[in-house]
Design a protein around this motif. Sequence first.
Motif, mmCIF file in Angstrom:
data_model
loop_
_atom_site.group_PDB
_atom_site.id
_atom_site.type_symbol
_atom_site.label_atom_id
_atom_site.label_comp_id
_atom_site.label_asym_id
_atom_site.label_seq_id
_atom_site.Cartn_x
_atom_site.Cartn_y
_atom_site.Cartn_z
ATOM 1 N N UNK A 95 -2.067 60.761 72.413
ATOM 2 C CA UNK A 95 -2.404 59.405 73.284
ATOM 3 C C UNK A 95 -0.954 59.007 73.799
ATOM 4 N N UNK A 96 -1.244 58.393 75.044
ATOM 5 C CA UNK A 96 -0.036 57.655 75.452
ATOM 6 C C UNK A 96 0.569 56.697 74.862
ATOM 7 N N UNK A 97 1.669 56.090 75.100
ATOM 8 C CA UNK A 97 2.086 54.888 74.578
ATOM 9 C C UNK A 97 1.108 53.565 74.704
ATOM 10 N N UNK A 98 0.731 53.586 76.183
ATOM 11 C CA UNK A 98 -0.209 52.557 76.455
ATOM 12 C C UNK A 98 -1.589 52.604 75.854
ATOM 13 N N UNK A 99 -2.009 53.761 75.604
ATOM 14 C CA UNK A 99 -3.083 53.919 74.614
ATOM 15 C C UNK A 99 -3.045 53.390 73.374
ATOM 16 N N UNK A 100 -1.992 53.886 72.623
ATOM 17 C CA UNK A 100 -1.637 53.382 71.422
ATOM 18 C C UNK A 100 -1.487 51.654 71.466
ATOM 19 N N UNK A 101 -0.691 51.350 72.454
ATOM 20 C CA UNK A 101 -0.479 49.872 72.246
ATOM 21 C C UNK A 101 -2.090 49.081 72.469
ATOM 22 N N UNK A 102 -2.788 49.753 73.290
ATOM 23 C CA UNK A 102 -4.438 48.869 73.478
ATOM 24 C C UNK A 102 -4.860 49.282 72.268
ATOM 25 N N UNK A 103 -4.947 50.232 71.419
ATOM 26 C CA UNK A 103 -5.535 50.323 70.182
ATOM 27 C C UNK A 103 -4.811 49.165 69.234
ATOM 28 N N UNK A 104 -3.616 49.218 69.134
ATOM 29 C CA UNK A 104 -2.954 48.103 68.226
ATOM 30 C C UNK A 104 -3.373 46.796 68.664
ATOM 31 N N UNK A 105 -3.386 46.423 70.027
ATOM 32 C CA UNK A 105 -3.858 45.062 70.446
ATOM 33 C C UNK A 105 -5.355 44.872 69.999
ATOM 34 N N UNK A 106 -6.333 45.811 69.941
ATOM 35 C CA UNK A 106 -7.605 45.525 69.617
ATOM 36 C C UNK A 106 -7.478 45.211 68.290
ATOM 37 N N UNK A 107 -6.899 46.247 67.430
ATOM 38 C CA UNK A 107 -6.843 45.805 65.843
ATOM 39 C C UNK A 107 -6.252 44.506 65.758
ATOM 40 N N UNK A 108 -5.233 44.149 66.151
ATOM 41 C CA UNK A 108 -4.729 42.867 66.272
ATOM 42 C C UNK A 108 -5.643 41.546 66.398
ATOM 43 N N UNK A 109 -6.675 41.819 67.573
ATOM 44 C CA UNK A 109 -7.238 40.905 67.921
ATOM 45 C C UNK A 109 -8.372 40.592 67.022
ATOM 46 N N UNK A 110 -8.931 41.615 65.952
ATOM 47 C CA UNK A 110 -9.542 41.078 64.760
ATOM 48 C C UNK A 110 -9.081 39.909 63.961
ATOM 49 N N UNK A 111 -7.731 40.040 63.731
ATOM 50 C CA UNK A 111 -7.145 39.007 62.881
ATOM 51 C C UNK A 111 -7.387 37.519 63.565
ATOM 52 N N UNK A 112 -7.377 37.554 64.872
ATOM 53 C CA UNK A 112 -7.274 36.437 65.737
ATOM 54 C C UNK A 112 -8.521 35.906 65.684
ATOM 55 N N UNK A 113 -9.485 36.681 65.817
ATOM 56 C CA UNK A 113 -10.743 36.294 65.651
ATOM 57 C C UNK A 113 -11.401 35.808 64.396
ATOM 58 N N UNK A 114 -11.035 36.567 63.395
ATOM 59 C CA UNK A 114 -11.418 36.469 62.133
ATOM 60 C C UNK A 114 -10.895 34.670 61.743
ATOM 61 N N UNK A 115 -9.563 34.528 62.211
ATOM 62 C CA UNK A 115 -9.012 32.974 62.083
ATOM 63 C C UNK A 115 -9.906 31.857 62.970
ATOM 64 N N UNK A 116 -10.114 32.365 63.980
ATOM 65 C CA UNK A 116 -10.976 31.214 64.687
ATOM 66 C C UNK A 116 -12.427 31.174 64.347
ATOM 67 N N UNK A 117 -12.973 32.209 64.062
ATOM 68 C CA UNK A 117 -14.506 31.972 63.748
ATOM 69 C C UNK A 117 -14.812 32.011 62.118
ATOM 70 N N UNK A 118 -13.631 32.161 61.458
ATOM 71 C CA UNK A 118 -13.644 31.803 59.921
ATOM 72 C C UNK A 118 -14.559 32.816 59.646
ATOM 73 N N UNK A 119 -14.310 34.148 59.940
ATOM 74 C CA UNK A 119 -15.303 35.178 59.329
ATOM 75 C C UNK A 119 -14.980 35.424 57.986
ATOM 76 N N UNK A 120 -16.204 35.905 57.270
ATOM 77 C CA UNK A 120 -15.936 36.125 55.634
ATOM 78 C C UNK A 120 -15.373 37.665 55.501
ATOM 79 N N UNK A 121 -14.818 37.850 54.525
ATOM 80 C CA UNK A 121 -14.217 39.138 54.095
ATOM 81 C C UNK A 121 -14.825 40.302 54.550
ATOM 82 N N UNK A 122 -16.440 40.379 54.274
ATOM 83 C CA UNK A 122 -17.267 41.465 54.353
ATOM 84 C C UNK A 122 -17.299 41.654 55.888
ATOM 85 N N UNK A 123 -17.406 40.644 56.595
ATOM 86 C CA UNK A 123 -17.533 40.909 58.003
ATOM 87 C C UNK A 123 -16.522 41.357 58.710
ATOM 88 N N UNK A 124 -15.337 40.953 58.348
ATOM 89 C CA UNK A 124 -14.083 41.311 58.990
ATOM 90 C C UNK A 124 -13.710 42.786 58.577
#
Length: 84
Positions: free
Chosen positions: A38-67
Amino acid sequence: MDNLHFLGEKILEKKYEIAKMVHVHRRADLKEVKDVNLTDEEIIELRANFISYFGRALMEKLDQKTLLDQIVKWGKQAGEFASI
């Protein structure tokens, strides 16, 4: 708006900045990266997508299993993408 929702929004807003910082630190920690197709840009995109799960979990108050289900799905997709 509560504090967790606000924090989630900020994480989503800054996900690429966070991903780039993580990427730089991880690259510095690794002396040698093997078998990464993978290129650095592709790796950063994967990392950003992963990080977004935490942001959405906080915003949507997701339960642990869903997250956890979402993160496992991300992991499978990232693994498939990385093996191309």
